[in-house]
Design a protein around this motif. Structure first.
Motif, short mmCIF file in Angstrom:
data_model
loop_
_atom_site.label_atom_id
_atom_site.label_comp_id
_atom_site.label_asym_id
_atom_site.label_seq_id
_atom_site.Cartn_x
_atom_site.Cartn_y
_atom_site.Cartn_z
N ASP A 18 0.81 -1.22 0.00
CA ASP A 18 0.00 0.00 0.00
C ASP A 18 0.85 1.27 0.00
O ASP A 18 0.32 2.37 0.15
CB ASP A 18 -0.92 0.04 1.23
N ALA A 19 2.16 1.14 -0.16
CA ALA A 19 3.04 2.31 -0.03
C ALA A 19 2.67 3.45 -0.98
O ALA A 19 2.60 4.61 -0.56
CB ALA A 19 4.50 1.91 -0.21
N ALA A 20 2.43 3.16 -2.25
CA ALA A 20 2.12 4.24 -3.20
C ALA A 20 0.79 4.93 -2.86
O ALA A 20 0.74 6.16 -2.78
CB ALA A 20 2.13 3.71 -4.63
N PRO A 21 -0.30 4.18 -2.65
CA PRO A 21 -1.53 4.88 -2.29
C PRO A 21 -1.46 5.55 -0.91
O PRO A 21 -2.05 6.62 -0.70
CB PRO A 21 -2.61 3.81 -2.33
N ALA A 22 -0.70 4.97 0.02
CA ALA A 22 -0.55 5.61 1.34
C ALA A 22 0.22 6.93 1.21
O ALA A 22 -0.10 7.90 1.89
CB ALA A 22 0.15 4.67 2.30
N LEU A 23 1.20 6.96 0.30
CA LEU A 23 1.95 8.20 0.08
C LEU A 23 1.05 9.31 -0.47
O LEU A 23 1.25 10.48 -0.15
CB LEU A 23 3.12 7.95 -0.86
N ALA A 24 0.03 8.93 -1.25
CA ALA A 24 -0.92 9.93 -1.76
C ALA A 24 -1.72 10.56 -0.62
O ALA A 24 -2.29 11.64 -0.78
CB ALA A 24 -1.86 9.28 -2.79
N ILE A 25 -1.74 9.91 0.53
CA ILE A 25 -2.41 10.45 1.72
C ILE A 25 -1.38 11.17 2.58
O ILE A 25 -1.44 12.38 2.79
CB ILE A 25 -3.07 9.31 2.53
N TYR A 26 -0.42 10.41 3.10
CA TYR A 26 0.52 10.90 4.10
C TYR A 26 1.69 11.68 3.51
O TYR A 26 2.50 12.22 4.25
CB TYR A 26 1.01 9.74 4.97
N GLY A 27 1.75 11.77 2.20
CA GLY A 27 2.74 12.61 1.54
C GLY A 27 2.14 13.90 1.00
O GLY A 27 2.85 14.75 0.46
N ALA A 28 0.83 14.06 1.16
CA ALA A 28 0.13 15.24 0.64
C ALA A 28 0.12 16.36 1.69
O ALA A 28 -0.40 16.18 2.79
CB ALA A 28 -1.30 14.87 0.25
N GLU A 29 0.68 17.50 1.34
CA GLU A 29 0.73 18.63 2.26
C GLU A 29 -0.67 19.04 2.69
O GLU A 29 -0.88 19.45 3.83
CB GLU A 29 1.48 19.81 1.62
N LYS A 30 -1.65 18.92 1.80
CA LYS A 30 -3.04 19.27 2.15
C LYS A 30 -3.57 18.41 3.29
O LYS A 30 -4.48 18.82 4.00
CB LYS A 30 -3.96 19.09 0.93
N VAL A 31 -3.03 17.22 3.45
CA VAL A 31 -3.43 16.31 4.52
C VAL A 31 -2.56 16.54 5.76
O VAL A 31 -3.06 16.76 6.86
CB VAL A 31 -3.33 14.83 4.08
N THR A 32 -1.26 16.48 5.56
CA THR A 32 -0.34 16.48 6.70
C THR A 32 -0.30 17.81 7.45
O THR A 32 0.08 17.82 8.62
CB THR A 32 1.08 16.06 6.28
N ARG A 33 -0.71 18.88 6.84
CA ARG A 33 -0.72 20.17 7.55
C ARG A 33 -1.66 20.13 8.74
O ARG A 33 -1.53 20.90 9.67
CB ARG A 33 -1.08 21.31 6.60
N TRP A 34 -2.64 19.22 8.71
CA TRP A 34 -3.62 19.11 9.79
C TRP A 34 -3.25 18.05 10.83
O TRP A 34 -3.88 17.96 11.87
CB TRP A 34 -5.00 18.78 9.23
N LEU A 35 -2.26 17.24 10.53
CA LEU A 35 -1.91 16.16 11.46
C LEU A 35 -1.19 16.73 12.67
O LEU A 35 -0.53 17.75 12.60
CB LEU A 35 -1.04 15.12 10.76
#
Length: 179
Positions: A18-35
């Motif tokens: 799942d590394a590639a699809p997980a990176l689309a989540i946890y590598g996205a600044e739009k997501v990680t800015r809220w973590l």
């Protein structure tokens, strides 16, 4: 935990593939800015694979309902997000429900649908409440917490040394149509 299924989703354990699809989540600044500071932005597929390896190694040793899971669409098998239940700091009692989705999956109800299935399962594990925390300006997370049936309980800087909105759900808060 066995896989959880909804009409549109499967909530399942993460896999190294799942590394590639997980990176689309946890590598996205739009997501990680809220973590919270507990999880930063992942830089590449190799780093994401290392994170997934740590998660999959830790999962069997976590006391239920703690863990991290992938949210997969049933129609095409695409991983569109992640869910987690873990202890909030100071890591002694409060369990946090968290969700993260790929930006292109926002606004489709996946977090609420997957989160509902996870909450339903979590309350079979002898816990009496779950919390969600969100930065005050994260209107999407606040909206999702409300759609999950979570009640706002206030604002605090107790967790992560950040000012956060806190939401809670207890078994008695579940709608009667929940199993």
């Amino acid at each position: 935990m066995e896989e959880l299924s909804t009409d549109r989703l499967v909530v399942r354990e993460w896999e190294l593939d799942d590394a590639a699809p997980a990176l689309a989540i946890y590598g996205a600044e739009k997501v990680t800015r809220w973590l919270t500071p507990a999880m930063g932005q992942v830089s590449d597929t190799t780093a994401m694979r290392a994170v997934l390896h740590a998660w999959t190694e830790a999962q069997p040793n976590m006391l239920p309902p703690r863990g991290r899971w992938a949210i997969q669409r049933r129609e095409d098998g695409e991983v569109v997000g992640g869910l987690g239940i873990r202890l909030l700091p100071p890591y002694d009692e409060d369990l946090e429900l968290s969700w993260q989705l790929r930006p292109d999956a926002w606004g489709q109800g996946y977090a609420a649908e997957g989160g509902t299935a996870l909450i339903r399962w979590a309350f079979t594990q002898e816990i009496d409440e779950l919390f969600a925390v969100a930065r005050p300006s994260n209107t999407r997370a606040i909206g999702t917490a409300k759609r999950l049936g979570m009640a706002w309980v206030g604002e605090t800087d107790k967790y992560y040394n950040l000012t956060l909105q806190v939401f809670r759900i207890r078994p008695a808060d579940l709608p009667p149509d929940w199993d």
